[in-house]
Motif scaffolding. Structure first.
Motif, mmCIF file in Angstrom:
data_model
loop_
_atom_site.group_PDB
_atom_site.id
_atom_site.type_symbol
_atom_site.label_atom_id
_atom_site.label_comp_id
_atom_site.label_asym_id
_atom_site.label_seq_id
_atom_site.Cartn_x
_atom_site.Cartn_y
_atom_site.Cartn_z
ATOM 1 N N GLN B 64 0.865 -1.172 0.000
ATOM 2 C CA GLN B 64 0.000 0.000 0.000
ATOM 3 C C GLN B 64 0.902 1.223 0.000
ATOM 4 O O GLN B 64 1.929 1.234 0.665
ATOM 5 C CB GLN B 64 -0.865 0.039 1.267
ATOM 6 N N ILE B 72 -8.946 17.408 -1.483
ATOM 7 C CA ILE B 72 -9.430 16.466 -2.489
ATOM 8 C C ILE B 72 -10.420 17.114 -3.436
ATOM 9 O O ILE B 72 -10.743 16.572 -4.489
ATOM 10 C CB ILE B 72 -10.070 15.243 -1.800
ATOM 11 N N VAL B 81 -3.725 12.491 -8.424
ATOM 12 C CA VAL B 81 -4.173 11.178 -7.962
ATOM 13 C C VAL B 81 -4.244 10.222 -9.140
ATOM 14 O O VAL B 81 -3.754 9.094 -9.078
ATOM 15 C CB VAL B 81 -5.561 11.258 -7.298
ATOM 16 N N GLN B 85 -1.996 7.014 -9.359
ATOM 17 C CA GLN B 85 -2.700 5.737 -9.344
ATOM 18 C C GLN B 85 -2.288 4.852 -10.518
ATOM 19 O O GLN B 85 -2.101 3.640 -10.376
ATOM 20 C CB GLN B 85 -4.198 6.028 -9.414
ATOM 21 N N ARG B 94 -1.705 -0.672 -3.914
ATOM 22 C CA ARG B 94 -2.931 0.073 -3.681
ATOM 23 C C ARG B 94 -2.545 1.483 -3.311
ATOM 24 O O ARG B 94 -1.479 1.700 -2.739
ATOM 25 C CB ARG B 94 -3.625 -0.418 -2.425
ATOM 26 N N LEU B 95 -3.472 2.408 -3.508
ATOM 27 C CA LEU B 95 -3.182 3.782 -3.113
ATOM 28 C C LEU B 95 -4.158 4.245 -2.052
ATOM 29 O O LEU B 95 -5.368 4.136 -2.211
ATOM 30 C CB LEU B 95 -3.245 4.704 -4.335
ATOM 31 N N LEU B 96 -3.604 4.730 -0.971
ATOM 32 C CA LEU B 96 -4.391 5.256 0.124
ATOM 33 C C LEU B 96 -4.378 6.771 0.013
ATOM 34 O O LEU B 96 -3.310 7.368 -0.080
ATOM 35 C CB LEU B 96 -3.683 4.863 1.421
ATOM 36 N N LEU B 97 -5.542 7.379 0.017
ATOM 37 C CA LEU B 97 -5.611 8.834 -0.152
ATOM 38 C C LEU B 97 -5.927 9.555 1.149
ATOM 39 O O LEU B 97 -6.765 9.114 1.925
ATOM 40 C CB LEU B 97 -6.704 9.158 -1.175
ATOM 41 N N SER B 99 -6.742 13.523 2.694
ATOM 42 C CA SER B 99 -6.943 14.944 2.458
ATOM 43 C C SER B 99 -6.600 15.660 3.755
ATOM 44 O O SER B 99 -7.266 15.465 4.761
ATOM 45 C CB SER B 99 -8.392 15.191 2.046
#
Lengths: 342, 342
Positions: B64, B72, B81, B85, B94-97, B99
């Motif tokens: 991750q 955002i 993003v 991504q 995986r990408l964890l976002l 804000s």
DNA sequence: CTGAAAGCGCTAACAT
DNA sequence: ATGTTAGCGCTTTCAG
């Protein structure tokens, strides 16, 4: 060998206690004054940060939640993210965001990935519901809340928008302000929102005594450019209003009208849906139907948290619940009075 | 007791083999035909999904990655993003976002959370750099890439925008098209982007032989409403162009001009920055300076992946690298020719 | 109040 | 080719 990061073992050694004591102190469980002090000092000197992965493996929970939406570029989902984030953050959960591009396989993958224990629960917003979705929802390995409509017999919590009523609200308003040739730029017809908005549009037309004219209707994907192209094509059919299935489409439509030198709302009125931040981005500000995106996000998060709480309790799982957010018409300048045919 | 989810143990029992064999088969390591088949059948019958948490604990990696951005809702970060991504997904992460709302404490928390091993690496985009940031970056528990400018002595990979040059590009263009009273709606002056855009604005003004007039400059936060308010105030000083530090501000400014009945670009030209999706949302389409957000996102992701690869190798850590994306002026109708004073 | 020890689910030596 | 076993870092009985 390891990553060099401090662990409970390094702290225990440094503080001269057992790892159990370290764990207790770190978790605020009772310990002698002296012990607490030594452990805390050792931890801060070492710059200790608990390994969340190890903690999850032991505890069975990650304190992470996932939100899967069709398009991170669509402001309506941004509004949902904000609402969801507010609720989940307060409850001590991180939020993992997924943009699926409405690709069915991606959505199914997300659903199945609940089984990998990467997150404790999922909020998903599919715009199409296939049999595979239904199957995946039935067999989901953890709690799921769906934002959107789904068949009644799928045993999953859901939060719905009433886009039928929403579309009606908009069309009626357009009719009330004197428009009679109300064009409609809709999203893809094979999506749930697209389908429902179409129903609302037709129902309102009938109610107002207007006939449905296929040449005044366009289906396209949700997006500014698509809205512009569709409106462009529609103009040959001399509409006096353009109702769009979301604000992005409406913004595109407004651009097309401007490009043709038509005035909004004097020559053609424009209305959108979602009442997103974009509704007030252009000129004139757009009339839009608020489908309760913020409220839906909040509600979905609350439902998910409730499920998570219950999962811990011994209570049997209560039946799925479904809420519907009421639509609300927000009138702005884009649907002001038409020009009087002097 | 457990969650009831199938594990390697349940599969092993059902297939009549050891858990090691299960693991091997599941990971594609050699095994007898017969064994492979039985394990695979058992796994699929049980609906087995590997527990990613356990796997991470063992392997030390989560697969991750985290991206922390200020907002955002700002399309420029959405573009990042998307770019990030694309790269990370291809590499199997995986990408964890996150804000952060540009709140310093949030950013620091994210930086420190690298230590909890929830993700293998971090891309962060701070708009202010405090001493605490520098300290946190120095002591980060994992690889970090910063999107934005930071002091040269901070040993971290970074990807920068050249907003000084970008602002110059815009102001020169405005001057070239005949404008002489070029107002400036900037973001907060205590942010790095705000500061740099101001420098570019002043430099270009000097280059063009124009004097800096404080009454033509406003600082506000990035956002459509703020842009409208600032432009509104600026109008009392009769500008013939409004340069805005991003597209959201520019959209707001355009709205304010329309509301006053001023024509764009005949009466007042408008230019934005970022060349986000919003640049083509309103009317007329906005001239904007592309600061390479997509490219910066992509590059940041690549740098991070390289670091991750190297961390596995025995090579010593190479020195930090810094890339700067060149700005590019995208001319659209909002800065067309001024009205000729007939 | 504290320490020893078990074990979460998985992978990777090490033995056979 | 397959099985046994030792942990990854942490929490949590269970004894003392």
């Amino acid at each position: 060998m390891g990553t060099g990061q401090p662990t409970v073992v390094s702290i225990a050694e440094r503080a001269g206690v057992s790892i159990a004591s370290v764990s207790r102190v770190l978790n605020g469980v009772g310990a002698r004054r002296d012990t607490v002090e030594r452990v805390e000092r050792a931890a801060s000197e070492l710059g200790y940060v608990p390994n969340a992965v190890a903690r999850s493996l032991k505890g069975g929970r990650t304190r992470q939640l996932t939100f899967a939406m069709p398009d991170i570029g669509n402001p309506v989902y941004v509004a949902m993210v904000r609402a969801i984030q507010t609720v989940t953050k307060a409850a001590g959960y991180r939020l993992l965001l997924h943009s699926t591009d409405a690709v069915v396989d991606d959505e199914l993958a997300v659903l199945r990935s609940l089984g990998d224990r990467t997150s404790d629960g999922l909020i998903i917003c599919p715009i199409r519901i296939t049999d595979d979705h239904v199957e995946a929802l039935r067999t989901a390995a953890g709690p799921v809340v769906v934002i959107g409509s789904l068949p009644d017999d799928v045993p999953v919590d859901s939060v719905r928008a009433d886009s039928v009523a929403g579309a009606e609200l908009a069309v009626r308003h357009l009719h009330d302000t004197g428009r009679r040739r109300i064009a409609f730029v809709n999203g893809p017809s094979d999506t749930v929102p697209g389908h429902n908005r179409d129903r609302g549009y037709r129902a309102a037309l009938a109610d107002c005594g207007l006939v449905y004219d296929p040449s005044l209707v366009r289906h396209t994907d949700f997006g500014i450019e698509s809205g512009a192209e569709a409106a462009e094509a529609l103009l040959d059919h001399a509409p006096d209003a353009v109702f769009c299935a979301n604000d992005q489409l409406a913004l595109g439509a407004a651009r097309a009208l401007h490009a043709r030198g038509l005035r909004i709302p004097e020559d053609v009125a424009v209305a959108g849906m979602d009442d997103s931040m974009l509704a007030q981005a252009g000129w004139p500000p757009l009339t839009s139907v608020d489908l309760g995106s913020t409220e839906r996000g909040r509600r979905a998060a609350e439902l998910l948290l409730e499920r998570l709480g219950i999962a811990g309790a011994s209570t049997g799982n209560p039946p799925p619940r479904s809420t519907t957010a009421p639509p609300r018409l927000v009138v702005r300048a884009s649907t002001g009075p038409a020009a009087t045919d002097s």
